[in-house]
Design an enzyme around this catalytic site. Structure first.
Site, PDB file in Angstrom:
ATOM      1  N   ASN A  22      56.688  40.066 -82.235  1.00  0.00           N
ATOM      2  CA  ASN A  22      55.298  40.419 -82.527  1.00  0.00           C
ATOM      3  C   ASN A  22      54.384  39.279 -82.077  1.00  0.00           C
ATOM      4  OD1 ASN A  22      52.810  40.469 -84.011  1.00  0.00           O
ATOM      5  ND2 ASN A  22      53.684  42.044 -85.323  1.00  0.00           N
ATOM      6  N   HIS A  25      49.850  36.882 -83.524  1.00  0.00           N
ATOM      7  CA  HIS A  25      49.231  35.621 -83.930  1.00  0.00           C
ATOM      8  C   HIS A  25      48.966  34.671 -82.772  1.00  0.00           C
ATOM      9  CE1 HIS A  25      48.938  37.099 -87.864  1.00  0.00           C
ATOM     10  NE2 HIS A  25      50.229  37.377 -87.894  1.00  0.00           N
ATOM     11  N   HIS A  58      50.013  44.761 -83.339  1.00  0.00           N
ATOM     12  CA  HIS A  58      49.301  45.536 -84.362  1.00  0.00           C
ATOM     13  C   HIS A  58      47.813  45.517 -84.053  1.00  0.00           C
ATOM     14  CE1 HIS A  58      48.605  46.053 -89.021  1.00  0.00           C
ATOM     15  NE2 HIS A  58      48.008  46.989 -88.309  1.00  0.00           N
ATOM     16  N   ARG A  60      44.699  46.123 -85.553  1.00  0.00           N
ATOM     17  CA  ARG A  60      44.112  46.381 -86.879  1.00  0.00           C
ATOM     18  C   ARG A  60      42.726  46.960 -86.731  1.00  0.00           C
ATOM     19  NH1 ARG A  60      46.977  43.599 -91.256  1.00  0.00           N
ATOM     20  NH2 ARG A  60      45.233  44.276 -92.526  1.00  0.00           N
ATOM     21  N   ARG A  64      41.156  41.860 -85.892  1.00  0.00           N
ATOM     22  CA  ARG A  64      41.145  40.422 -86.177  1.00  0.00           C
ATOM     23  C   ARG A  64      42.050  39.634 -85.240  1.00  0.00           C
ATOM     24  NH1 ARG A  64      44.343  40.403 -91.923  1.00  0.00           N
ATOM     25  NH2 ARG A  64      42.656  41.810 -92.464  1.00  0.00           N
ATOM     26  N   GLU A  85      51.880  48.877 -83.635  1.00  0.00           N
ATOM     27  CA  GLU A  85      51.699  49.040 -85.087  1.00  0.00           C
ATOM     28  C   GLU A  85      50.284  49.516 -85.344  1.00  0.00           C
ATOM     29  OE1 GLU A  85      52.498  45.408 -87.095  1.00  0.00           O
ATOM     30  OE2 GLU A  85      54.603  45.428 -86.555  1.00  0.00           O
ATOM     31  N   THR A 116      50.166  42.725 -93.804  1.00  0.00           N
ATOM     32  CA  THR A 116      50.535  44.038 -94.339  1.00  0.00           C
ATOM     33  C   THR A 116      51.371  43.809 -95.598  1.00  0.00           C
ATOM     34  OG1 THR A 116      50.609  44.742 -92.055  1.00  0.00           O
ATOM     35  CG2 THR A 116      51.473  46.275 -93.675  1.00  0.00           C
ATOM     36  N   GLU A 166      61.038  51.496 -90.636  1.00  0.00           N
ATOM     37  CA  GLU A 166      61.174  50.038 -90.641  1.00  0.00           C
ATOM     38  C   GLU A 166      61.071  49.595 -92.096  1.00  0.00           C
ATOM     39  OE1 GLU A 166      59.201  47.710 -87.655  1.00  0.00           O
ATOM     40  OE2 GLU A 166      58.863  46.047 -89.052  1.00  0.00           O
ATOM     41  N   HIS A 209      59.066  41.737 -91.350  1.00  0.00           N
ATOM     42  CA  HIS A 209      57.999  41.101 -92.115  1.00  0.00           C
ATOM     43  C   HIS A 209      58.492  39.842 -92.825  1.00  0.00           C
ATOM     44  CE1 HIS A 209      54.238  40.405 -94.148  1.00  0.00           C
ATOM     45  NE2 HIS A 209      53.730  41.314 -93.357  1.00  0.00           N
TER      46      HIS A 209
HETATM   47  N1  PXP Z   1      56.793  44.707 -88.909  1.00  0.00           N
HETATM   48  C1  PXP Z   1      55.619  45.195 -89.364  1.00  0.00           C
HETATM   49  C2  PXP Z   1      55.520  46.667 -89.605  1.00  0.00           C
HETATM   50  C3  PXP Z   1      54.503  44.368 -89.570  1.00  0.00           C
HETATM   51  O1  PXP Z   1      53.348  44.879 -90.034  1.00  0.00           O
HETATM   52  C4  PXP Z   1      54.619  42.996 -89.239  1.00  0.00           C
HETATM   53  C5  PXP Z   1      53.428  42.108 -89.385  1.00  0.00           C
HETATM   54  O2  PXP Z   1      52.432  42.518 -88.513  1.00  0.00           O
HETATM   55  C6  PXP Z   1      55.848  42.534 -88.764  1.00  0.00           C
HETATM   56  C7  PXP Z   1      56.927  43.399 -88.634  1.00  0.00           C
HETATM   57  C8  PXP Z   1      56.061  41.105 -88.396  1.00  0.00           C
HETATM   58  O3  PXP Z   1      55.907  40.307 -89.533  1.00  0.00           O
HETATM   59  P1  PXP Z   1      55.837  38.730 -89.389  1.00  0.00           P
HETATM   60  O4  PXP Z   1      54.666  38.437 -88.521  1.00  0.00           O
HETATM   61  O5  PXP Z   1      55.689  38.259 -90.801  1.00  0.00           O
HETATM   62  O6  PXP Z   1      57.123  38.291 -88.765  1.00  0.00           O
END
Ligand code: PXP
Length: 268
Positions: A22, A25, A58, A60, A64, A85, A116, A166, A209
């Site tokens: 992901n 960030h 994602h 959003r 952001r 996402e 989330t 998931e 997550h």
């Molecule tokens: N899976 C989902 C559905 C999420 O919403 C997120 C966070 O955006 C992640 C995985 C990844 O989480 P993390 O950034 O904490 O590794």
């Protein structure tokens, strides 16, 4: 057997789960200065070169981190599956259908949350989720539902026809971070039970997550998990050892976890 993207050798009960990186960030850092760098698309290409099986982003509602243009550029630039996402809204469904990513993961979304914070309440809004699963599925997008590891949510996901769930690993990872071993064991057992229940129902199972090097092993060892989605920790770790190095170490830990646990998984 090839996985859902046609690749051999990894996935549920395989040598290791697939890794979706992901890159949200990277965009958070970019947006903090209002400039064009660091570019999340460049990070996605680097992640793929380092062995990521797919990219997760994602979009959003408040934009952001990831922005609409990032999704378009990711679709054009990457040659691995994009897992988009999104909240269950008409706006996001339209954007998904316009871009046609490989997969869409439906998540709950509140503007005031930092991340989330819980899974999607599929049981409480089954008709709305069923409609979204059908609309996205008709566009050829593989839909997953981001749910807490609770039997009521797994059953609801089955009822609305989702091909993938998931499981939210946040509660487990939080227990690991605070050193609560009993709590971690309890949360891990919930994840393992829901993974098994989903798999038995014919649903592909992913997890994600809050996963770090400290928490990945026991999660990755659960044999039903075909895919882990990991972001924030990898982007943070990239500051210290580079994104490629962080991903390589995560992949290694994921594979070792399956080897150590055997096909049945650790502690099962
Ligand atoms: N899976 C989902 C559905 C999420 O919403 C997120 C966070 O955006 C992640 C995985 C990844 O989480 P993390 O950034 O904490 O590794």
């Amino acid at each position: 057997m090839p996985d859902s993207a046609g690749r051999e050798g990894i996935g549920a009960f395989g040598r290791r789960a697939r890794l979706g990186v992901n890159i949200d960030h990277v965009a958070t850092l970019r947006n903090a200065r209002g400039v064009a760098y660091p570019d999340p698309v460049r990070a996605a290409l680097l992640a793929i070169a380092a062995g990521a099986d797919g990219i997760t982003a994602h979009l959003r509602e408040d934009r952001r981190h990831i922005r609409d243009g990032d999704i378009t550029r990711l679709m054009a630039a990457i040659d691995r599956p994009l897992n988009f996402e999104m909240a269950v809204t008409d706006e996001m469904i339209a954007i998904a259908i316009a871009n046609r990513p490989h997969a869409a993961c439906l998540v709950p979304e509140r503007r005031e949350e930092v991340t989330t914070e819980g899974g999607l309440d599929v049981a409480g809004q089954a008709n709305r989720v069923r409609d979204a699963v059908a609309r996205l599925g008709d566009a050829g997008i593989r839909v997953s539902l981001f749910i807490d590891p609770e039997p009521v949510q797994v059953e609801a996901a089955t009822r609305v026809g989702a091909p993938v769930v998931e499981l939210h690993t946040g509660a487990y990872c939080e227990m690991v971070e605070v050193g609560d071993e009993a709590g971690a064991a309890r949360e891990l057992a919930r994840l393992a039970a829901s993974a098994k229940e989903s798999h038995t129902a014919g649903i592909e199972v992913h997890a994600g997550h809050g996963i770090t090097f400290a928490s990945v092993g026991p999660v990755a060892a659960i044999p039903e998990f075909a895919e882990l989605n990991i972001g924030h920790f990898l982007v943070g770790e990239a500051v210290f050892q580079g994104l490629g190095g962080a991903i390589a170490e995560m992949l290694c830990q994921m594979e070792l976890a399956r080897l150590a646990g055997g096909v049945g998984g650790a502690g099962r």
